[in-house]
Design a protein around this motif. Structure first.
Motif, PDB file in Angstrom:
ATOM      1  N   UNK A   7      56.604  91.116  30.485  1.00 21.03           N
ATOM      2  CA  UNK A   7      55.666  92.206  30.683  1.00 21.03           C
ATOM      3  C   UNK A   7      56.205  93.310  31.570  1.00 21.03           C
ATOM      4  N   UNK A   8      57.169  92.980  32.425  1.00 19.43           N
ATOM      5  CA  UNK A   8      57.825  93.951  33.301  1.00 19.43           C
ATOM      6  C   UNK A   8      59.015  93.234  33.923  1.00 19.43           C
ATOM      7  N   UNK A   9      59.900  94.021  34.529  1.00 19.44           N
ATOM      8  CA  UNK A   9      61.076  93.422  35.157  1.00 19.44           C
ATOM      9  C   UNK A   9      60.692  92.717  36.452  1.00 19.44           C
ATOM     10  N   UNK A  10      61.312  91.584  36.695  1.00 19.47           N
ATOM     11  CA  UNK A  10      61.121  90.870  37.952  1.00 19.47           C
ATOM     12  C   UNK A  10      61.929  91.541  39.052  1.00 19.47           C
ATOM     13  N   UNK A  11      61.343  91.691  40.227  1.00 21.17           N
ATOM     14  CA  UNK A  11      62.090  92.210  41.365  1.00 21.17           C
ATOM     15  C   UNK A  11      62.918  91.090  41.982  1.00 21.17           C
TER      16      UNK A  11
ATOM     17  N   UNK B 225      69.688  87.986  34.311  1.00 23.96           N
ATOM     18  CA  UNK B 225      70.771  88.179  33.354  1.00 23.96           C
ATOM     19  C   UNK B 225      70.232  87.890  31.956  1.00 23.96           C
ATOM     20  N   UNK B 226      69.869  88.942  31.229  1.00 24.71           N
ATOM     21  CA  UNK B 226      69.253  88.772  29.925  1.00 24.71           C
ATOM     22  C   UNK B 226      70.267  88.986  28.817  1.00 24.71           C
TER      23      UNK B 226
ATOM     24  N   UNK C  59      68.328 100.668  28.156  1.00 29.54           N
ATOM     25  CA  UNK C  59      68.985  99.488  28.712  1.00 29.54           C
ATOM     26  C   UNK C  59      70.430  99.828  29.039  1.00 29.54           C
ATOM     27  N   UNK C  60      71.056  98.940  29.797  1.00 32.53           N
ATOM     28  CA  UNK C  60      72.466  99.093  30.124  1.00 32.53           C
ATOM     29  C   UNK C  60      73.140  97.733  30.145  1.00 32.53           C
ATOM     30  N   UNK C  61      74.448  97.728  29.929  1.00 33.37           N
ATOM     31  CA  UNK C  61      75.223  96.501  30.017  1.00 33.37           C
ATOM     32  C   UNK C  61      75.471  96.157  31.487  1.00 33.37           C
ATOM     33  N   UNK C  62      75.456  94.877  31.799  1.00 32.48           N
ATOM     34  CA  UNK C  62      75.770  94.432  33.150  1.00 32.48           C
ATOM     35  C   UNK C  62      77.247  94.044  33.212  1.00 32.48           C
TER      36      UNK C  62
ATOM     37  N   UNK D  41      72.412  92.242  29.559  1.00 33.49           N
ATOM     38  CA  UNK D  41      71.696  93.505  29.395  1.00 33.49           C
ATOM     39  C   UNK D  41      70.608  93.622  30.449  1.00 33.49           C
ATOM     40  N   UNK D  42      70.437  94.816  30.954  1.00 35.18           N
ATOM     41  CA  UNK D  42      69.372  95.099  31.906  1.00 35.18           C
ATOM     42  C   UNK D  42      68.482  96.188  31.316  1.00 35.18           C
TER      43      UNK D  42
END
Length: 421
Positions: free
Chosen positions: A203-207, A240-241, A291-294, A299-300
């Protein structure tokens, strides 16, 4: 319908608000409703907000049994209005609204598009044989908790997935093996002594702070990124998705950044009423998230492209600014929007939900010291952060309140004291 029910007849299928229903009784109720309890005709069946969980699940499964589209979250009148407007083969019609507000939209999908992801999610989340329930294997002792209303697609899916596993779906944390939650709900769950040992979060990114709190309690987190239109796209642990099993992803550059596109058997058929869903000729789809590659090759997800704010020549993402604000001590939640500005193009306005005893000026000062200048809010408001039913920040509500003057403001630190600074 039977594809979702894998528990033994005497095992508990549903346990909501004190009402306990066993698999055998649920199957009989579904068959009865499918035979005589649905509205006449072959059009969509309405299942409105406020329907009790047991009735909602029974109605959804009965409609699927009869091959009738079921409008989850919509009234009978709204269902009637959809007649002839849904794509062919629609079985699940999910009424939803995004974080940017606007009119509700209906995400149309097949039952198979959800069912196909049941096994992969069980594997990703460790809910197979080693995790307490074999895939579609009827593990009646396992309890899976959901933390939101079932007209919201992620919570409805969580219940159906529990039934597919042969587990008990419940709204009670006590005795649960795993809980489905948004990050906002997870923060509250972690304060509960009955917090389950595992959580599936979306639902949203975890901090990082919330992830650390879960780790301190020994909670195993499974994170995933998806959308009502796309279903599962990415999943993983520790932020780390990677592509969810069965999903192909591409990053395609546009003006706001690299847009995330996905191709999978889980995609919706289409959307009625607008929305961000786009498709291409190769079977890929996107809802506009960037998104961007880590460095590790994962992917982030950065946020929705339509939440990009162009200010003083820079493009910043609302979700990224919100994450920075929520890392400031004393900030429980944050919502960020852009508002028109004569010189800047847009200026950043922030609503922050503060812990007891925390002063807005302290937070604004901390932001000035720690945040990049181009991401720094120019207007500050203290108050509750509005959210959609699925737990996302309701930026549309924030924009409306800001435009209508229903928020009280504080100038950006370091600027002259003016109401429009």
């Amino acid at each position: 319908m039977s594809d979702w029910l894998h528990g033994s007849a005497h095992d508990v299928a549903l346990d909501f608000e004190g009402e306990v229903v066993r698999y055998g009784a649920l199957a009989r109720s579904v068959a009865t409703v499918a035979a005589v309890g649905l509205p006449a005709g072959d059009g969509p069946v309405g299942c409105p907000v406020g329907t009790d969980p047991v009735t909602l699940v029974t109605l959804v499964l009965a409609a699927l049994e009869r091959g009738r589209p079921v409008l989850v979250g919509g009234s009978r009148r709204e269902a009637d209005d959809l007649r002839g407007r849904l794509p062919d083969r629609t079985e699940l019609a999910l009424l939803t609204s995004g974080s940017t507000g606007g009119s509700p939209r209906v995400v149309a999908r097949t039952n198979a598009s959800w069912l196909a992801s049941a096994g992969p999610l069980a594997d990703v989340a460790g809910l197979g044989a080693d995790g307490g329930a074999s895939a579609a294997g009827g593990q009646g002792g396992m309890r899976i908790a959901v933390t939101g209303p079932l007209h919201v697609s992620m919570h409805l899916y969580g219940v159906l997935h529990a039934l597919w596993l042969g587990a008990t779906a419940t709204d009670a944390l006590d005795g649960a093996s795993v809980v489905h939650a948004t990050p906002t709900r997870l923060a509250r769950v972690l304060d509960d002594v009955a917090c389950p040992p595992a959580a599936i979060v979306a639902g949203a990114a975890l901090t990082p702070a919330l992830r650390a709190r879960a780790a301190a309690r020994g909670i195993r987190l499974t994170e995933y990124y998806g959308a009502a239109e796309l279903s599962f796209v990415l999943a993983g642990r520790d932020g780390e998705l990677r592509p969810f099993p069965g999903v192909e992803v591409e990053l395609r550059p546009d003006a706001a950044g690299d847009r995330l596109w996905a191709r999978s058997p889980y995609l919706a058929l289409g959307v009625v009423g607008g929305g961000m869903l786009q498709r291409d000729g190769r079977g890929f789809a996107t809802v506009g998230d960037l998104a961007e590659r880590t460095p590790e090759g994962g992917l982030r997800v950065l946020g929705r492209g339509d939440a990009a704010i162009t200010t003083a020549g820079s493009t910043v993402l609302a979700e990224q600014v919100e994450a920075r604000l929520e890392s400031i001590p004393g900030v429980r939640a944050a919502a960020v929007v852009g508002e028109p500005h004569e010189l800047l193009g847009e200026r950043i306005a922030a609503v922050v939900e503060l812990a007891d005893g925390v002063d807005l000026a302290e937070v604004a000062d901390a932001a000035r010291r720690t945040m990049p200048v181009d991401e720094l809010p120019r207007r500050w408001f203290a108050g509750p952060v509005p959210r959609t039913a699925s737990g996302k920040v309701a930026r549309g509500e924030v924009r409306d309140a800001l435009a209508e003057g229903r928020l009280g403001g504080r100038p950006h630190p370091g600027t002259p004291v003016r109401s429009d600074a």
